[in-house]
Write a protein that holds these residues in place. Structure first.
Motif, PDB file in Angstrom:
ATOM      1  N   ASP A 290      50.247  40.282  35.705  1.00 18.60           N
ATOM      2  CA  ASP A 290      50.566  39.905  37.086  1.00 18.60           C
ATOM      3  C   ASP A 290      50.928  41.131  37.906  1.00 18.60           C
ATOM      4  OD1 ASP A 290      50.117  37.207  36.604  1.00 18.60           O
ATOM      5  OD2 ASP A 290      52.149  36.962  35.784  1.00 18.60           O
ATOM      6  N   PHE A 291      51.606  42.085  37.309  1.00 16.40           N
ATOM      7  CA  PHE A 291      51.941  43.310  38.034  1.00 16.40           C
ATOM      8  C   PHE A 291      50.693  44.110  38.363  1.00 16.40           C
ATOM      9  CE2 PHE A 291      55.833  42.222  35.813  1.00 16.40           C
ATOM     10  CZ  PHE A 291      56.788  42.356  36.811  1.00 16.40           C
ATOM     11  N   VAL A 292      49.739  44.142  37.450  1.00 17.11           N
ATOM     12  CA  VAL A 292      48.491  44.846  37.739  1.00 17.11           C
ATOM     13  C   VAL A 292      47.744  44.155  38.859  1.00 17.11           C
ATOM     14  CG1 VAL A 292      46.264  45.531  36.776  1.00 17.11           C
ATOM     15  CG2 VAL A 292      48.328  45.721  35.401  1.00 17.11           C
ATOM     16  N   ALA A 293      47.705  42.825  38.832  1.00 16.37           N
ATOM     17  CA  ALA A 293      47.002  42.081  39.867  1.00 16.37           C
ATOM     18  C   ALA A 293      47.621  42.281  41.227  1.00 16.37           C
ATOM     19  CB  ALA A 293      46.976  40.594  39.505  1.00 16.37           C
TER      20      ALA A 293
ATOM     21  N   ASP B  22      47.108  30.210  25.493  1.00 20.16           N
ATOM     22  CA  ASP B  22      47.131  31.662  25.675  1.00 20.16           C
ATOM     23  C   ASP B  22      46.972  32.019  27.138  1.00 20.16           C
ATOM     24  OD1 ASP B  22      47.351  32.072  22.951  1.00 20.16           O
ATOM     25  OD2 ASP B  22      45.184  32.088  22.635  1.00 20.16           O
ATOM     26  N   GLU B  23      47.319  33.280  27.456  1.00 20.35           N
ATOM     27  CA  GLU B  23      47.126  33.836  28.792  1.00 20.35           C
ATOM     28  C   GLU B  23      45.663  34.257  28.919  1.00 20.35           C
ATOM     29  OE1 GLU B  23      48.751  37.575  31.524  1.00 20.35           O
ATOM     30  OE2 GLU B  23      49.546  37.228  29.511  1.00 20.35           O
ATOM     31  N   VAL B  24      44.974  33.864  30.025  1.00 20.82           N
ATOM     32  CA  VAL B  24      43.558  34.141  30.229  1.00 20.82           C
ATOM     33  C   VAL B  24      43.387  34.814  31.579  1.00 20.82           C
ATOM     34  CG1 VAL B  24      41.234  33.187  30.408  1.00 20.82           C
ATOM     35  CG2 VAL B  24      42.879  32.159  28.833  1.00 20.82           C
ATOM     36  N   THR B  25      42.689  35.947  31.604  1.00 20.40           N
ATOM     37  CA  THR B  25      42.396  36.677  32.836  1.00 20.40           C
ATOM     38  C   THR B  25      40.903  36.949  32.880  1.00 20.40           C
ATOM     39  OG1 THR B  25      44.553  37.752  32.770  1.00 20.40           O
ATOM     40  CG2 THR B  25      42.867  38.730  34.205  1.00 20.40           C
ATOM     41  N   VAL B  26      40.241  36.594  34.014  1.00 14.72           N
ATOM     42  CA  VAL B  26      38.832  36.865  34.202  1.00 14.72           C
ATOM     43  C   VAL B  26      38.684  37.805  35.388  1.00 14.72           C
ATOM     44  CG1 VAL B  26      38.539  34.759  35.591  1.00 14.72           C
ATOM     45  CG2 VAL B  26      36.540  35.875  34.597  1.00 14.72           C
ATOM     46  N   VAL B  27      37.890  38.858  35.236  1.00 15.15           N
ATOM     47  CA  VAL B  27      37.746  39.908  36.238  1.00 15.15           C
ATOM     48  C   VAL B  27      36.299  39.931  36.710  1.00 15.15           C
ATOM     49  CG1 VAL B  27      37.975  42.374  36.701  1.00 15.15           C
ATOM     50  CG2 VAL B  27      39.557  41.249  35.121  1.00 15.15           C
ATOM     51  N   PHE B  28      36.129  39.943  38.084  1.00 14.26           N
ATOM     52  CA  PHE B  28      34.811  40.025  38.698  1.00 14.26           C
ATOM     53  C   PHE B  28      34.733  41.264  39.566  1.00 14.26           C
ATOM     54  CE2 PHE B  28      35.446  35.432  38.091  1.00 14.26           C
ATOM     55  CZ  PHE B  28      34.303  35.109  37.390  1.00 14.26           C
ATOM     56  N   ASP B  29      33.539  41.806  39.695  1.00 11.60           N
ATOM     57  CA  ASP B  29      33.316  42.896  40.647  1.00 11.60           C
ATOM     58  C   ASP B  29      33.322  42.315  42.050  1.00 11.60           C
ATOM     59  OD1 ASP B  29      32.976  45.377  39.207  1.00 11.60           O
ATOM     60  OD2 ASP B  29      31.210  44.474  38.301  1.00 11.60           O
TER      61      ASP B  29
ATOM     62  N   VAL C 124      44.782  30.283  33.883  1.00 12.52           N
ATOM     63  CA  VAL C 124      43.673  31.205  34.105  1.00 12.52           C
ATOM     64  C   VAL C 124      43.965  32.037  35.336  1.00 12.52           C
ATOM     65  CG1 VAL C 124      41.196  31.446  34.521  1.00 12.52           C
ATOM     66  CG2 VAL C 124      42.029  29.630  33.023  1.00 12.52           C
ATOM     67  N   ARG C 125      43.904  33.350  35.198  1.00 14.30           N
ATOM     68  CA  ARG C 125      44.114  34.291  36.305  1.00 14.30           C
ATOM     69  C   ARG C 125      42.748  34.856  36.690  1.00 14.30           C
ATOM     70  NH1 ARG C 125      46.880  37.383  33.730  1.00 14.30           N
ATOM     71  NH2 ARG C 125      48.983  36.699  34.263  1.00 14.30           N
ATOM     72  N   VAL C 126      42.369  34.789  37.974  1.00 10.16           N
ATOM     73  CA  VAL C 126      41.097  35.267  38.493  1.00 10.16           C
ATOM     74  C   VAL C 126      41.343  36.504  39.332  1.00 10.16           C
ATOM     75  CG1 VAL C 126      39.020  34.720  39.806  1.00 10.16           C
ATOM     76  CG2 VAL C 126      40.159  32.925  38.478  1.00 10.16           C
ATOM     77  N   LEU C 127      40.737  37.657  38.984  1.00 10.79           N
ATOM     78  CA  LEU C 127      40.913  38.919  39.696  1.00 10.79           C
ATOM     79  C   LEU C 127      39.564  39.457  40.144  1.00 10.79           C
ATOM     80  CD1 LEU C 127      43.526  40.743  37.414  1.00 10.79           C
ATOM     81  CD2 LEU C 127      43.955  39.332  39.430  1.00 10.79           C
ATOM     82  N   PHE C 128      39.551  40.102  41.316  1.00  9.74           N
ATOM     83  CA  PHE C 128      38.384  40.789  41.842  1.00  9.74           C
ATOM     84  C   PHE C 128      38.734  42.250  42.056  1.00  9.74           C
ATOM     85  CE2 PHE C 128      37.524  36.421  42.834  1.00  9.74           C
ATOM     86  CZ  PHE C 128      36.153  36.280  42.705  1.00  9.74           C
ATOM     87  N   SER C 129      37.863  43.142  41.641  1.00 13.74           N
ATOM     88  CA  SER C 129      38.136  44.572  41.854  1.00 13.74           C
ATOM     89  C   SER C 129      38.043  44.897  43.334  1.00 13.74           C
ATOM     90  CB  SER C 129      37.127  45.411  41.059  1.00 13.74           C
ATOM     91  OG  SER C 129      35.812  45.177  41.529  1.00 13.74           O
ATOM     92  N   ARG C 130      38.889  45.861  43.744  1.00 15.17           N
ATOM     93  CA  ARG C 130      38.878  46.267  45.141  1.00 15.17           C
ATOM     94  C   ARG C 130      37.789  47.297  45.397  1.00 15.17           C
ATOM     95  NH1 ARG C 130      45.101  46.792  47.301  1.00 15.17           N
ATOM     96  NH2 ARG C 130      45.615  44.571  47.160  1.00 15.17           N
ATOM     97  N   LYS C 131      37.621  47.650  46.669  1.00 16.79           N
ATOM     98  CA  LYS C 131      36.641  48.639  47.072  1.00 16.79           C
ATOM     99  C   LYS C 131      36.953  49.977  46.412  1.00 16.79           C
ATOM    100  CE  LYS C 131      34.381  50.527  51.159  1.00 16.79           C
ATOM    101  NZ  LYS C 131      34.344  50.543  52.639  1.00 16.79           N
TER     102      LYS C 131
ATOM    103  N   ALA D   3      48.418  47.997  30.566  1.00 17.02           N
ATOM    104  CA  ALA D   3      49.701  47.456  31.031  1.00 17.02           C
ATOM    105  C   ALA D   3      50.388  46.611  29.976  1.00 17.02           C
ATOM    106  CB  ALA D   3      49.477  46.618  32.296  1.00 17.02           C
ATOM    107  N   GLU D   4      49.703  46.169  28.944  1.00 21.00           N
ATOM    108  CA  GLU D   4      50.295  45.303  27.932  1.00 21.00           C
ATOM    109  C   GLU D   4      51.185  46.116  26.994  1.00 21.00           C
ATOM    110  OE1 GLU D   4      50.272  42.168  27.833  1.00 21.00           O
ATOM    111  OE2 GLU D   4      48.772  41.772  29.390  1.00 21.00           O
TER     112      GLU D   4
END
Length: 466
Positions: free
Chosen positions: A305-308, A383-390, A405-412, A426-427
């Motif tokens: 969550d801190f990374v997000a 479990d903790e689940v994180t999915v990362v998209f460009d 489920v945590r959904v993250l998108f990379s920034r510019k 970070a873990e």
């Protein structure tokens, strides 16, 4: 034969020819029968008459021949022959009129025939035909000579045909002899070849007989050896049966000893279980006391969550923990084993998985399908689940993510691969982190930080099974 075949008419012989010099005498002569004409002479007389028939005045043409006179030249002699022959025999006046025109057309030959002579080079058929029509003195002899000449020519033709056939037979016989000589040569060559092959076959037969005798001798030896080996095998089988009975007796003794050992081990394990339970209870009480001593409050945020929230670009700290916790495997069952670990964190390279599993869909449908499937895994495992998209910017209008489920998108300026590596860094050391991606660089990067890299196929199969 007579000129007219169908009828048997007789006319006056040596009749005077009108308009022809020297054609006859004034005194009457006795009636003689018509001479027998050779067929070529008869045909020539009909042809000469048919040729002059159209030139006669209409009143001089007998009534039976007026229709014939109108025929075409080739049909006149062929179709009107019987009528013409009959009229020449029965009507001397008509014959005289025809004779006058025929003799005029014949020229010198006609004049010679009227005088009772025949040139040596003249055609005997033509001479006989003119003599029959003109009937000069000695015309019957001319017709008879013509018949003999025709018969001689026929005989000569027959002889020539016989000679030609004899020559042909001789040529065929010579050809047959040549063919027979060639065939005889072939047969002699074939006989020589057959004799040579027969000699070879005889030699091969002798060799085969010798080989057969040797084979039979070896077979007898082999049979004797087989009987000896069978006796040895029977003795060995008897020894083996005795040894098997002794082994079974020893096995029964070993099983009895194993039962006693298992009972002893069970008692020992019960003691060990009691000791282990006491140790875990002591550790739990110590942990409660330590938490109370350090005054640690419960947290509502996890490292990811801190990374997000931060999305910081500073490089992470050095890899925490030894790399021994990393395991590189593509076994689909390995994903279930890793997710069964306590407090496991599943990190998914989103588009890497969706384009491999269902790339025919639109990007929106791919994200929706993957997030929904990950929600099921989070609900099943806890479990903790994180999915990362460009993505240069966060995509708005997304449906709410499932629980867990945590959904993250990379920034510019940042890729999903870099964001995944920061999540792993970070873990805390010792926590099981599972990264799903078929990208070789992502797998190598997270392995150095102690995570468990797995291929996209393992997750796709897990989602298909859900």
């Amino acid at each position: 034969m007579p000129l007219t075949e169908p009828h048997d008419h007789h006319s006056s012989a040596e009749e005077p020819v009108v308009g022809v010099p020297g054609a006859g005498e004034d005194a009457p002569t006795p009636v003689e029968p018509e001479p027998t004409l050779p067929e070529p002479v008869r045909q020539r007389i009909v042809t000469l008459t048919a040729a002059v028939l159209p030139g006669l005045p209409a009143d001089e043409v007998p009534v039976p021949l007026r229709r014939v006179a109108k025929f075409a030249p080739n049909r006149r002699a062929r179709l009107g022959a019987p009528a013409i022959a009959a009229q020449l025999t029965a009507d001397p006046l008509f014959r005289q009129r025809v004779t006058a025109r025929v003799l005029a057309d014949a020229g010198d030959l006609g004049a010679a025939v009227v005088e009772g002579t025949a040139p040596a080079a003249a055609d005997p058929v033509e001479v006989a035909a003119l003599a029959y029509l003109a009937r000069p003195r000695g015309w019957r002899e001319l017709i008879e000579a013509s018949g003999e000449a025709v018969r001689a020519e026929a005989d000569s033709a027959v002889v020539a045909e016989l000679v030609r056939e004899a020559e042909q037979r001789a040529a065929r016989a010579e050809h047959d002899r040549a063919v027979a000589r060639v065939e005889a040569e072939k047969l002699r060559d074939e006989l020589a070849r057959v004799r040579e092959e027969l000699g070879q076959l005889r030699e091969e037969a002798r060799q085969l007989a010798r080989t057969l005798r040797e084979t039979q001798a070896r077979e007898r030896k082999a049979t004797e050896l087989l009987a000896t080996e069978r006796g040895r095998a029977a003795r060995a089988a008897a020894d083996a049966d005795a040894e098997l009975r002794r082994a079974r007796a020893r096995l029964a003794e070993a099983e009895a000893a194993a039962g006693v050992a298992r009972a002893s081990a069970k008692e020992a394990r019960s003691v060990d279980d009691a000791r282990l339970w006491l140790l875990l209870e002591t550790i739990g009480q110590a942990a409660v006391g330590l938490r109370r001593e350090l005054a640690l409050d419960p947290v509502d945020k996890l490292p990811a969550d801190f990374v997000a929230d931060a999305f910081a670009d500073q490089p992470g700290t050095a890899p925490a923990g030894p790399a021994t916790r990393a395991r590189d495997t593509d076994d689909p069952a390995r994903l279930d084993q890793l997710l069964a670990l306590p407090r496991a964190h599943l990190v998914v390279d989103g588009y890497n998985v969706t384009k491999r599993g269902f790339g025919e869909m639109s990007l929106e449908q791919q994200r929706k399908r993957l997030i929904t499937g990950l929600g099921g895994i989070a609900a099943q495992t806890g479990d903790e689940v994180t999915v990362v998209f460009d993505g240069a910017e966060r995509i708005h209008g997304l449906p709410p993510a499932p629980r867990g489920v945590r959904v993250l998108f990379s920034r510019k300026g940042e890729t999903a691969d870099e964001l995944i590596r920061r999540l792993v860094r970070a873990e805390p050391a010792g926590r099981p982190v599972v990264v799903v991606s078929s990208d070789r660089e992502v797998a190598d990067g997270v392995r150095r930080h102690g995570a468990y890299p797995l291929g996209a196929d393992s997750l796709l199969r897990r989602l298909a099974r859900s």
